[in-house]
Design a protein around this motif. Structure first.
Motif, mmCIF file in Angstrom:
data_model
loop_
_atom_site.group_PDB
_atom_site.id
_atom_site.type_symbol
_atom_site.label_atom_id
_atom_site.label_comp_id
_atom_site.label_asym_id
_atom_site.label_seq_id
_atom_site.Cartn_x
_atom_site.Cartn_y
_atom_site.Cartn_z
ATOM 1 N N ASN A 235 23.993 20.426 14.121
ATOM 2 C CA ASN A 235 23.733 20.038 12.594
ATOM 3 C C ASN A 235 21.743 19.450 12.705
ATOM 4 O O ASN A 235 21.392 19.180 11.348
ATOM 5 N N THR A 236 21.233 20.289 13.379
ATOM 6 C CA THR A 236 19.922 20.252 12.966
ATOM 7 C C THR A 236 19.350 21.927 13.528
ATOM 8 O O THR A 236 19.838 22.342 14.734
ATOM 9 N N HIS A 237 18.021 21.751 13.657
ATOM 10 C CA HIS A 237 17.889 23.188 13.740
ATOM 11 C C HIS A 237 16.998 23.092 15.340
ATOM 12 O O HIS A 237 17.278 24.810 15.768
ATOM 13 N N LYS A 238 17.045 22.374 15.889
ATOM 14 C CA LYS A 238 16.684 22.808 17.274
ATOM 15 C C LYS A 238 18.333 23.282 17.702
ATOM 16 O O LYS A 238 18.517 24.553 19.592
ATOM 17 N N GLU A 239 19.830 22.360 17.372
ATOM 18 C CA GLU A 239 21.093 22.675 17.738
ATOM 19 C C GLU A 239 20.771 24.223 17.398
ATOM 20 O O GLU A 239 21.671 24.809 18.585
ATOM 21 N N LYS A 288 9.021 22.731 10.727
ATOM 22 C CA LYS A 288 10.709 22.376 10.322
ATOM 23 C C LYS A 288 11.042 20.978 10.552
ATOM 24 O O LYS A 288 11.203 20.734 11.135
ATOM 25 N N ILE A 289 11.799 20.488 9.264
ATOM 26 C CA ILE A 289 12.797 19.471 10.096
ATOM 27 C C ILE A 289 14.114 19.240 10.428
ATOM 28 O O ILE A 289 14.620 20.272 10.152
ATOM 29 N N ASN A 290 14.285 19.315 11.328
ATOM 30 C CA ASN A 290 15.380 19.208 11.943
ATOM 31 C C ASN A 290 16.497 19.431 11.629
ATOM 32 O O ASN A 290 17.386 20.439 11.143
ATOM 33 N N ASP A 291 16.885 17.919 10.750
ATOM 34 C CA ASP A 291 18.185 17.857 10.142
ATOM 35 C C ASP A 291 18.433 18.147 9.144
ATOM 36 O O ASP A 291 18.112 18.680 8.381
ATOM 37 N N ILE A 292 19.656 19.298 9.523
ATOM 38 C CA ILE A 292 19.974 19.813 8.668
ATOM 39 C C ILE A 292 20.374 19.570 7.224
ATOM 40 O O ILE A 292 20.331 19.913 6.250
ATOM 41 N N ASP A 293 21.594 18.706 7.200
ATOM 42 C CA ASP A 293 21.439 17.291 5.824
ATOM 43 C C ASP A 293 20.362 16.985 5.213
ATOM 44 O O ASP A 293 20.136 17.773 3.752
ATOM 45 N N LYS A 294 19.273 16.950 5.611
ATOM 46 C CA LYS A 294 17.757 15.943 5.392
ATOM 47 C C LYS A 294 17.675 17.818 5.079
ATOM 48 O O LYS A 294 16.726 18.019 3.706
ATOM 49 N N GLN A 295 17.769 18.588 5.444
ATOM 50 C CA GLN A 295 17.263 20.243 4.782
ATOM 51 C C GLN A 295 17.507 20.426 3.297
ATOM 52 O O GLN A 295 17.364 20.778 2.313
ATOM 53 N N ASN A 296 19.309 20.720 3.590
ATOM 54 C CA ASN A 296 19.814 20.935 2.465
ATOM 55 C C ASN A 296 19.208 19.583 1.104
ATOM 56 O O ASN A 296 19.570 19.919 0.060
#
Ligand code: AMP
Ligand code: ZN
Length: 666
Positions: A235-239, A288-296
């Motif tokens: 769900n996140t870039h870190k993950e 980079k913004i960590n949250d993938i939903d936020k990225q999208n």
């Protein structure tokens, strides 16, 4: 060893090697030494040659595909590779953050990942069911080049993931700074053009038509983006980074998950100087913004993601004064100018010296002692002089006419930019340099005989060249300051024990211009005795793969030189005898014929190599127009294709046996 034992050992070795690959490349924690690793590798290779029925495609020895490259065919990327927008300073960075924050309603500080921007080549790797299927360069982001075989030659890229998933990975191929410097030293010795920086070296090594060359270069891959088209695994870039690591990729450990912009700024400031302590080049940070939903939600502009920015480090340059130019005389007589500087702080260290390369460079820079000069530390560790203050005209430093050490008039060989002192026999700097090199680890490796001992022996007039080391007695050593009987004894024994070096060591130790260890090895492989090397013609030498015209000429010159002849005969007289690849020649039937061996044969390759040499032939590792025969076993790959296209005669093992037997009986 019977078949079952062989199979068991092969499986054991494969497992051990794979485990160690992972320990080394993923966790950065090797469990065994490089030497032990090489031993395991060698044992496996040998067993697989002896028991080809147990050789499988997933063996670590098969990492480099032998398939011919399609000349880097173009590939359309499945997912576009974007560029990054830049923040050139901290103000820009803050503005970027405020802008993206406004895009989301009611958000507090955003979670961000700060990572290093690796200065290498970005590539996209495709895995299907956990298997590496395709790799491509970024190209223009839409279309890249197919470099699958070359990527497979990088040890830290897993060819099989720990999970059978479909995955797109992006990352950066890079060469460690230390390996880049080693490669350049080799290039200088071999008379090949140097690479300007680690990035170029990585690009040059990756984009080789022959992936075997890529495999010999120390390339690595840092993965930083994962795309899993079928299922949501993070769900996140870190993950995503953690997943990449778990799957077997090398992920740069210097990334940090933070909240808000202040810790980002802290990281940027920290790495601006700290990056020079890393063994790879970085040219900035990526946020980079960590949250993938936020990225999208934010998406992309036409060229870059809106959810990321690259913070570029300011160039590391500083003005200082050129206080002098030091001239050093190398062991082959090359005179190199080094800039002496008023000490300044640059990129975290105090700099007092900078490289100037050669006198043409001084001409180009139009500098003289006293000028203010701009120096720069780029990816290279050694700072360089970039330019002088335009308005300061102090004339140009004149290259010396004579050797700073022995005052002999200098010469500049045609086509070279380097000035040499030709007094190779008596110039103290050169002779001492050669003696020191003779005894050094890289050459004859004589324990205890280092610079200070050589200096003392020289001052006492006990030695005039490296051959003289062998006439020294224990008493001679005891006349030196601070040398007691025990160490005199040790020094004497160490020198005496070095009398039968391998041909490679011996040739390396002679300090022949352009002949380093690797080149010496190539020559030693071809010629069984020192006599044969002395008598080699230019043509014979240039026929060896990897030996160019200049290196070949340098060998001829060396052995024709009267002074060198004296030293060589002294060595012989003192009983220094290099061991050649001594095999008895039984006939000359293969004289003038060069063989290349490929594929799996019924016996190890060395068996055939020896037989060819015994019959007067030569072997080489790559196919060229000069190749007479290709001896091809099973699973022959690119060499087979190349030989066919060049019209080289291809022999099966049976053909070879017939040919060599026939001829022996003649
Ligand atoms: P630029 O080449 O200046 O447009 O910067 C974009 C490039 O930075 C990407 O194509 C990548 O090759 C490279 N890059 C290096 N390190 C990273 C990283 N950690 N994350 C994303 N991109 C990176
Ligand atoms: Zn000199």
């Amino acid at each position: 060893m019977d078949n079952i034992q062989a199979k068991t050992r092969i499986d054991e070795l494969k497992k051990l090697i794979k485990e160690n690959n992972e320990a080394y490349y993923v966790y950065d924690a090797p469990k065994i030494t490089d030497f032990e690793y090489d031993e395991l590798f060698r044992e496996l290779k040998k067993l697989e040659q002896e028991y080809p029925q147990y050789l499988t495609a997933d063996s670590p020895t098969q990492k480099v595909g032998d398939k011919i490259l399609d000349n880097f065919k173009e590939i359309k990327h499945k997912y576009r590779l974007y560029s990054l927008d830049n923040s050139n300073n901290i103000e820009d960075l803050k503005k970027w953050y405020e802008r993206v924050k406004k895009e989301y309603e009611n958000t507090g500080d955003l979670s961000l990942v700060v990572e290093l921007k690796i200065d290498g080549l970005s590539c996209a790797l495709s895995y299907e069911n956990g298997e590496l299927k395709l790799a491509a360069t970024r190209g223009n982001g839409v279309i890249g080049e197919n470099i699958t075989e070359n990527i497979k030659a990088i040890k830290s890229v897993p060819q099989k993931l720990s999970k059978p998933i479909n995955l797109e990975v992006r990352g950066e191929v890079y060469m460690p700074v230390s390996s880049f410097e080693k490669l350049n030293l080799q290039n200088i010795e071999n008379g090949v053009k140097e690479f300007a920086n680690p990035r170029n070296a990585a690009a040059g090594s990756l984009r080789q038509l022959d992936a075997k060359i890529t495999a010999q270069r120390d390339l690595h891959f840092f993965a930083y983006t994962a795309i899993t088209p079928d299922e949501k695994l993070f769900n996140t870039h870190k993950e995503a980074l953690d997943l990449l690591k778990e799957l077997g990729f090398e992920v740069n450990p210097n990334h940090k998950l933070v909240k808000g912009i202040n810790p980002v700024i802290e990281q940027c400031n920290y790495w601006e100087t700290e990056r020079f302590n890393l063994d790879y080049a970085t040219d900035g940070m990526v946020i980079k913004i960590n949250d993938i939903d936020k990225q999208n939600e934010l998406g992309f502009t036409s060229r870059a993601p809106k959810w990321a920015t690259a913070f570029k480090f300011p160039p590391e340059e500083v003005w200082t004064k050129l206080t002098g130019i030091e001239l050093s005389v190398g062991k082959t007589g090359a005179i190199t100018p080094v800039a002496l500087l008023e000490p300044v702080q640059l990129a975290g260290t105090i700099v007092k010296r900078a490289s100037l390369h050669n006198f043409d460079e001084i001409q180009r820079l139009k500098i003289n002692v006293g000028n203010s000069v701009l120096i720069k530390k780029a990816a290279e560790i050694i700072p360089k002089v970039i330019r002088k203050k335009e308005e300061e005209d102090l004339g140009i430093y004149q290259a010396p006419k004579t050797c700073p050490c022995c005052h002999t008039e200098l010469v500049k060989p045609e086509g070279e930019v380097v000035l040499y002192c030709p007094n190779s026999l008596r110039c103290p700097a050169q002779v001492k340099g050669k003696i020191e090199y003779w005894a050094s680890k890289e050459a004859m490796d004589i324990d205890g005989v280092g610079c200070s001992i050589v200096d003392k022996l020289w001052e006492k007039n006990l030695i005039q060249d490296f051959a003289d080391l062998y006439k020294l007695t224990i008493e001679d050593f005891m006349t030196l300051d601070l040398i007691k009987e025990k160490s005199a004894d040790n020094l004497y024994s160490a020198i005496q024990a070095s009398k039968t070096p391998s041909m490679t060591k011996f040739l390396t130790a002679l300090s022949i211009k352009l002949i380093g260890k690797e080149t010496a090895d190539l020559i030693a492989n071809e010629f069984p005795t020192l006599e044969a090397i002395k008598n080699a013609t230019l043509e014979q030498l240039t026929q060896i793969d990897g030996i160019g015209d200049k290196a070949a000429q340098s060998i001829i010159n060396f052995f024709n030189d009267e002074n060198n002849k004296i030293i060589l005969s002294k060595l012989e007289q003192y009983g220094v005898n290099p061991k050649g690849s001594a095999f008895e020649k039984i006939s000359n039937i293969f004289e003038g014929k060069t063989f290349v061996i490929t594929g799996t044969l019924s016996q190890p390759r060395t068996f055939f190599e020896e037989r060819i040499k015994k019959l007067g032939g030569k072997t080489s590792s790559s196919v060229s127009k000069k190749t007479s025969y290709l001896l091809a076993g099973e699973n022959a790959g690119s060499k087979f294709d190349k030989a066919s296209s060049l019209g080289v005669i291809i022999l099966t093992e049976r053909d070879f046996n017939l040919l060599s037997e026939d001829k022996t009986n003649e």
